[in-house]
Structure formats: C-alpha cells, structure tokens
Scaffold this active site. Structure first.
Site, PDB file in Angstrom:
ATOM      1  N   GLY A 292      43.237  35.644 116.810  1.00  0.00           N
ATOM      2  CA  GLY A 292      42.704  36.836 117.727  1.00  0.00           C
ATOM      3  C   GLY A 292      44.048  37.834 117.857  1.00  0.00           C
ATOM      4  O   GLY A 292      43.694  39.085 117.999  1.00  0.00           O
TER       5      GLY A 292
ATOM      6  N   HIS B 149      27.464  68.454  80.554  1.00  0.00           N
ATOM      7  CA  HIS B 149      28.210  69.521  80.808  1.00  0.00           C
ATOM      8  C   HIS B 149      27.420  70.646  81.585  1.00  0.00           C
ATOM      9  O   HIS B 149      27.790  72.003  81.411  1.00  0.00           O
ATOM     10  CB  HIS B 149      28.587  70.238  79.310  1.00  0.00           C
ATOM     11  CG  HIS B 149      28.936  69.239  78.200  1.00  0.00           C
ATOM     12  ND1 HIS B 149      28.108  69.078  77.096  1.00  0.00           N
ATOM     13  CD2 HIS B 149      30.353  68.687  78.412  1.00  0.00           C
ATOM     14  CE1 HIS B 149      28.904  68.058  76.507  1.00  0.00           C
ATOM     15  NE2 HIS B 149      30.144  68.033  77.126  1.00  0.00           N
TER      16      HIS B 149
END
Length: 539
Positions: free
Chosen positions: A461, A213
């Site tokens: 490609g 916390h």
C-alpha cells in the site's frame, strides 16, 4: 500549439533525422528535390532486383520505415504531399541497380507517375533495367481513369520485396507486383481531415473515400459507431463475395487511438466474417495522412503464394505481422483453491457474536464515516465499510463461516471483504487478513499474525504510521496486543490513533492530493473505522 510539428521548419528533414537513427539505413546525398534513404547493407552486385518506392512526405511510416531486407531497397521522399524530383529518383535508381535490375513501385498520382516515369526512362537510356508498377487501389470513386494509390501500395512493397529477396528475375517480380496491384481494392473513411502543421484544421464532415492528401471523398457521411463506419467502407468496397477468401489490411490514417484500432478490427472481421479472411494485416499505421482521424480497408484475393509473401517475417517494426483471425476464444478459469465456505466447518458462536457486533456497528456509523470521507474524498468510506459489513452479516446468518479455526476464518474474511468492499479499503483489509491467515497456519499467534499482515499492507500500500491512514489506528492497537496487553487497551490505543489523524497531514492515499486545510480537525475515515471495529470487539 496544436501539434508538436507546428514550429518545425524543415518537417521532412526532422522526420528523416528520426528515421535515420536506425543503423540499418543510410541517406544518399543527391542534388536536391528529394531525400533518398537506402538499405545500408545493399550492394548492387548481389544479384537481386532492387525495389524502390516513395512519394511525398506526410504518410509515415510509409515509405522509409519499410526499407529493409524483404521489403524496399530504398525510398525517395519529396516534400509534404509532393512528389520527389526526377533527379533524386534517378540518383536512387543508379545507386541501387545492378545487373538484376530495379522495380519502381509508384502510387497513381500525376506527379509521381511523371517524375518516376521520366527517371525510369532516363535510366533505361543509360542501359539500366528498370520496370514500373503503378498502384491505384482506391475504388471509392467510380469511373476514375486514374484511381488513387492508397494503403494497398504497402502490400505491393511487401510482395515485390519478398520475391526480389528470393532471387526472382525483374520480369517475374514486376509481373507478380503488377498482377497483385490490379486486384487491390481500398476504401477509406475519415472523421476529420489531415492536419497540416501550423495551419488550422479545415472544418469538414466525416467523409467516405477521402484522399490521403485531403482530396474530396466520394461523399460526406454521418457515422454513428465503429461498426457503422466499417459497414459503410465494406459496402463501398463492393467485394464479389462469391470469389473466395480475402487478404485484408486495416490501416490507421494516423489519428486513431489504439483502442479505436482494436474496435475497428473486431468490427471489420465481424462484418466480413472470420471464415472469409485468410490473412488480416493490422490494425496498424501503415500509410498515414498527417494524423487524419480515419482508417482504410484494403482487400486482395487470397492465394497461397500471396499469403506466403505477406506472412514472411521481416525485421521492420512498421510492418504488422498478419494473422488468420479466429472467433474469440474463452477458457474456463480453474477452480479456486480458497477454502470454501462450508456449514460443517468448526464454529465458535462467541466469535461470531463479536463479528456480528462489528458489522452492525459499522453499518450504524455509515453516515458518520461518509461525512468524514467528504473532507478528503468522495464521501463513500462509510458505504464501503457497510457493504463489507452487510456481506459479513449474510454469511453469519447462514452459519457459513469456520469461526472456530482462526486461520480458516481470516482467510474467509479476506475473500469476503475483497469481493464485497469497493475501493482500496477492501483490498487492504483483505491483504492484511490473507497474510495473517498464512501466519496463523504457520503457528504464529494472532497478534503476530496481524503484525505480519500490517507489514504486507505497508509494503504494497505504500503507507506508514503517521501518513494519516487506517494504519494510524491499527498499528498501535496490534503493537499492544503483541505485548500481551488486553483487547480493551488495544481498543483505546486504536481510538487515540484515530483521533490523532485529525491533526495530521495526509501523505499517502487519495487524501494526499487534498489540501491540508480541508482535512484539519477531521479524523481519517479509515482510522475511525478501525477504532470502531476494535471498540465493537470489546463489547
């Protein structure tokens, strides 16, 4: 906006809306002061002990993501970093508790102790059997009367849930959970604190033992590496090494990247030793703190019973399956099936002379091709082709190519270019020649084999003729060869195709991301290289 939570007005509700998308979970309506999430399949008359936990929000996936068979029956969630109300806890206990009773697993914070404790007492007064187990696993602060409950709490969820699912009595489940909780040791280290939504993150040095916390840590520290951070945490754990092996949990406090988690895990196992860890749980986000950039390590003395409880599978994605860590294993790769470069393979000196001329031509034009590439890339195309050319000259010098066999030669050149040329050019040419070699082996002519190679380059490609790539020189040249035209005519077509790229807009490859004006009037370097190769073959 520094977080997707910055403008979330009801943070707890928004988070639980996501959690409750799971059909295995249901929300229990209460009078306020907390939200209750339960197993949708839970029936209080099933003869099993119910296991409840909870606390403030902001620690997700704890606690709601650990609700399910084999772990928690339900959770009570308060506001961010705030305990839920007594009333909400009491409602949850009453909803799940049958004759077998209910166990509350509570982190050792004042608010949680008081609120869960009062709810337990109220329910006992109503005749319900309720036990409470406090978890205070933080050992970073010496002499603390009430050590904080940290990520070790999640291990208690799993242990208690396991024995409850096996039908153990409330006294037995509570005893096993309590005994394990007393042996837990957790220390955390954070580079940066928790980030409260909508607030500026406080400036803070790395801290050892920082609370979940944002409570102060044991002390501020400096961290030079993941290994250094792990060493600091392990030293702070003060493990009695002579007492046997350990169950170890590595918890991400919410702000570590997946890469950081793996590096921390490797460093942790190396620090403790593979042989000292019987079970490693994580690395994973189990008990977070609103994105705190840090981690915690939890240890528990290993026993066969605890390993069984913590290793038992549960259908909860937030719970990480434990492993018995091993030394990294390596296996030798199988021998390559490529045709080896062998001095005794058939040779053709005329072809080797042409290949030598191609290599020398590309090397001579290194600067020209680099300059062309500078208009659309990082000016290294010439150097890339030169690297492949130099590798080719080396094998030619040592007479290591099977130049007398077209299928064998193209396969060898494909492998050579893949290994020697960087970037996509080497891969594309290697792909072309690999496919051509397969076609030649199947009896295709060299022009048709090259055309088949072009199809593979186009497929993988993604470029086509007209996209301003090497294909704009290669495709017209190979097409003429397929028609039976001469190599001189093919070389001329390649030259024209390369020149045309100077007026094209790139739509594929890296050049597609470069403004058209920067490329206008300049040939594509890959197309120019193809034209140079064909011209050198003619000479």
């Amino acid at each position: 906006m520094t977080s997707f939570l910055d403008n979330t007005h009801d943070l707890v509700g928004a988070v639980l809306d996501g959690v409750l998308l799971s059909p295995e979970l249901v929300e229990l309506s209460t009078g306020g002061g907390g939200r209750v999430v339960l197993r949708n399949d839970w029936r209080s008359d099933n003869g099993q002990v119910a296991v409840l936990s909870g606390g403030g929000a902001g620690h997700e996936p704890a606690h709601a993501r650990f609700v399910g068979p084999g772990m928690l029956t339900g959770v009570i969630v308060g506001e961010v970093f705030a305990s839920p109300s007594v009333g909400a806890i009491e409602s949850a206990i009453e909803a799940v508790t049958g004759t077998a009773g209910c166990l509350l697993v509570v982190k050792n914070y004042t608010g949680d102790r008081l609120n869960f404790g009062l709810a337990a007492e109220r329910c006992r007064a109503k005749g319900l059997k309720v036990e409470v187990v406090l978890v205070g696993d933080d050992v970073s602060l010496e002499g603390m009367q009430h050590p904080r409950g940290l990520a070790g709490t999640v291990l208690i969820h799993k242990i208690a849930g396991f024995y409850a699912s096996k039908g153990a009595s409330l006294a037995s489940v509570a005893e096993r959970a309590r005994d394990s909780a007393q042996q837990l040791r957790t220390v955390g280290l954070a580079l940066a604190p928790a980030q409260m939504p909508g607030q500026l993150a406080p400036k803070q040095q790395p801290a050892l033992g920082l609370g979940i916390h944002n409570e102060p840590g044991a002390h501020h520290t400096s961290v030079t590496s993941a290994r250094d951070a792990v060493q600091q945490v392990v030293a702070a754990l003060k493990l009695p090494r002579e007492e046997g092996n350990w169950i170890v949990a590595l918890n991400d406090l919410g702000g570590c990247s997946p890469q950081e988690r793996e590096v921390l895990a490797a460093a942790l196992v190396a620090e403790l030793g593979h042989s000292a860890i019987d079970l490693l749980i994580g690395p994973a986000v189990m008990m977070s703190a609103l994105g705190m950039h840090g981690f915690s390590v939890t240890t528990l003395p290993s026993t066969p019973e605890l390993i069984e409880a913590l290793s038992a599978p549960v259908n909860l994605s937030a719970w990480p399956a434990g492993i018995s860590p091993q030394q990294p294993q390596h296996r030798k790769a199988p021998e390559s099936r490529d045709n080896p470069i062998d001095p005794d393979q058939p040779r053709d000196t005329a072809i080797e002379a042409k290949l030598s001329n191609v290599a020398k031509t590309l090397i001579d034009h290194t600067n020209d091709l680099n300059a062309l590439d500078g208009h659309s890339g990082d000016a290294d195309a010439g150097s890339t082709f030169a690297a492949g050319a130099n590798a080719l000259l080396k094998v030619l010098e040592h007479e290591q190519l099977g130049s007398g066999d077209a299928a064998l030669l193209t396969a060898q050149l494909a492998r050579l270019l893949e290994r020697s040329m960087g970037g996509s050019s080497g891969i594309l040419l290697s792909m072309l020649l690999t496919a051509a070699s397969a076609s030649l082996s199947a009896g295709e002519s060299l022009p048709n084999a090259l055309a088949n190679g072009i199809e593979k380059v186009t497929y993988y490609g993604g470029a086509h003729q007209g996209d301003r790539t090497m294909l704009d020189a290669l495709i017209p040249a190979v097409a003429l060869l397929q028609q039976g035209k001469s190599l001189e005519q093919a070389a001329h077509a390649a030259h024209q195709g390369a020149e045309h790229t100077a007026q094209m807009k790139a739509t594929a490859g890296r050049a597609a991301y470069v403004p058209e004006d920067a490329q206008k009037g300049h040939m594509d370097p890959g197309a120019k290289a193809i034209a140079l190769i064909f011209a050198a073959l003619v000479e």
